[in-house]
Design an enzyme around this catalytic site. Structure first.
Site: not given
Ligand code: NAD
Length: 446
Positions: A216, A237, A260, A287, A296, A346, A352, A356
């Site tokens: 997703r 995933d 995982d 990703n 904290l 943040n 987090y 990152k």
């Molecule tokens: P999301 O939660 O919609 O999707 C993350 C996916 O990772 C999920 O499908 C989840 O099942 C999978 N996942 C989690 N743990 C896992 C594991 N142990 N093994 C395999 N899969 C696993 O998140 P998103 O918003 O699509 O974010 C994707 C990436 O972008 C992340 O790394 C997030 O930190 C980064 N990010 C997102 C944003 C934002 O604004 N949404 C901003 C900065 C960074």
């Protein structure tokens, strides 16, 4: 996930009301669509060096309309300022003022791109001052642009010429709608290697790619974009996301791997799957990521370790397995998803942001290891992206986070995916150990 406010102020009555009240009016961004021209309107190439001439000639070879001098009142698709021989701050004056005078002719969704050399400790103080001065100039100019226009810079390391494939590819990326939400950023080209694609619409033809967290959100869009660009995709995933994962895998004619990524043998499982099902592995996109926000003072061990374990430690372990494998050779690519939280920090996200920030450190330190096997590793740092993750943020906070950038809107998952696809391409071989922000020039952080 829709930005209803942006939709409202881009239509009849809403547009007029927002204008009268002086409310933010986020523009509809020019995004890439296959088959569409790279950019519409002439490109003004400003600069008097041999590099400026070379670039102008190359743009003409791409069938683009090029001007070497401004034509009064002609709408411009882009302005490229080539300053690859800056020696003194005085060298900036004339070219930047010419650019300034042309800005009112820049079309909606236009581009300003600088091409220059990074300031380094070996420069004379005057040369370093001029080069670093251009950095501040571009970042400020990007904040002044309107109507979805963006400003970005290409930095040529010593020994790299503008005609090198990655420099040209970076100029193409910044010109195109692929970089819609990249603003106020510099991308450094550190080596002259690389190869421009035979078919610019299929830059990943013949490659096999793995995307983690692909069921997703941003991951699903990365899978779609890599597939669109010609790659065969393995979608990884968690087993609980199996149904969504299968649906996206079917959509992109890829294969699903329920895994995982924190498992000790995750790297091995990924390699085996890719080689068995697709005969090779060229690109790995890290990703998958989670948030477990807490101040904290209230942080517990499980929140801390889950975030570090998934967002950072898993990537380190998988990379070690990839680097040890003879199947990850040739021109391998790793692209990691970081976050602007890891740069600016943040509140409530110490875990987090540590993960990152850690990803960015890992990428820089891994660059020589990848270079040794002919590959690259880079990170993309998204700002506010419209996803299920950001949908959960309380409304008022979400509205502030979404508007606090030069484009006054959130990015789309596809914007992050486009940057990743670019860094994964053969043309980006000269870009290694870099972090590219996809954040609309977020006000927080550098
Ligand atoms: P999301 O939660 O919609 O999707 C993350 C996916 O990772 C999920 O499908 C989840 O099942 C999978 N996942 C989690 N743990 C896992 C594991 N142990 N093994 C395999 N899969 C696993 O998140 P998103 O918003 O699509 O974010 C994707 C990436 O972008 C992340 O790394 C997030 O930190 C980064 N990010 C997102 C944003 C934002 O604004 N949404 C901003 C900065 C960074």
């Amino acid at each position: 996930m829709a930005d209803k406010y942006a939709q409202l102020v881009n239509q009849g009555l809403g547009r007029n009301v927002a204008k009268k009240l002086g409310l933010p009016q986020p523009a509809v961004l020019r995004r890439y669509q296959p088959g569409e021209p790279l950019i519409t309107g002439p490109i003004l190439v400003q600069g008097s060096t041999a590099g400026a001439d070379t670039l102008a000639t190359q743009l003409l070879a791409w069938d683009l309309d090029v001007r070497r001098h401004p034509v009064p009142r002609e709408k411009l698709g882009a302005i490229i300022l080539v300053l690859d021989e800056l020696e003194r701050p005085e060298d900036l004056e004339e070219p930047v003022l010419v650019v300034g005078a042309s800005l009112r002719d820049l079309a909606r969704g236009g581009r300003v791109i600088t091409v220059s050399r990074p300031a380094s400790e070996t420069d004379s103080p005057a040369a370093a001052a001029a080069r670093q001065g251009l950095d501040g100039f571009l970042r400020s100019l990007a904040k002044e642009l309107r109507a979805g226009a963006t400003g970005n810079g290409v930095l040529l390391a010593e020994g790299v010429q503008i005609a090198s494939p990655s420099a040209l590819a970076a100029v193409r990326f910044f010109l195109s709608g692929r970089s819609a939400f990249v603003d106020g950023q510099f991308l450094k080209i550190s080596s002259p290697s690389g190869e421009l694609p035979r078919d610019p619409e299929k830059p990943l033809a013949g490659k096999a790619a793995v995307v983690t967290g692909a069921a997703r959100g941003i991951g699903a869009h990365i899978a779609r974009t890599l597939h669109r660009d010609g790659a065969a995709v393995v979608l990884v995933d968690l087993p609980v996301a199996g149904e969504h994962l299968a649906a996206v895998a079917n959509e992109v004619k890829g294969t699903a791997l329920q895994l995982d990524i924190t498992r000790k043998d995750a790297g091995q499982r990924i390699l085996e799957h890719a080689v068995q099902r697709h005969g090779r592995l060229d690109i790995v996109v890290h990703n998958a990521g989670i948030t477990r926000d807490k101040l904290l003072a209230n942080m517990d061990q499980s929140r801390w370790s889950a975030v570090i374990g998934i967002n950072l430690a898993a990537q380190l372990r998988i990379n070690e397995a990839l680097l040890a494998s003879e199947h990850f050779r040739g021109a391998p690519r790793i692209v990691s998803v970081a976050s602007t939280s890891g740069i600016a920090g943040n509140r409530g996200q110490t875990n987090y942001a540590a993960s990152k920030g850690g990803v960015m450190g890992m990428v820089r330190a891994s660059a020589p290891l990848l270079a040794a096997v002919g590959g690259t590793i880079n990170a993309v740092a998204p700002g506010f992206i419209e996803t299920e993750m950001t949908e959960r943020i309380p409304f008022a906070l979400r509205e502030i986070a979404r508007r606090a950038n030069s484009l006054q809107q959130g990015g789309r998952p596809a914007d992050v995916a486009e940057a990743i696809a670019f860094l994964a391409s053969d043309a980006a071989a000269g870009i290694n150990g870099e972090v590219l922000r996809v954040c609309g020039q977020n006000m927080v952080g550098a």
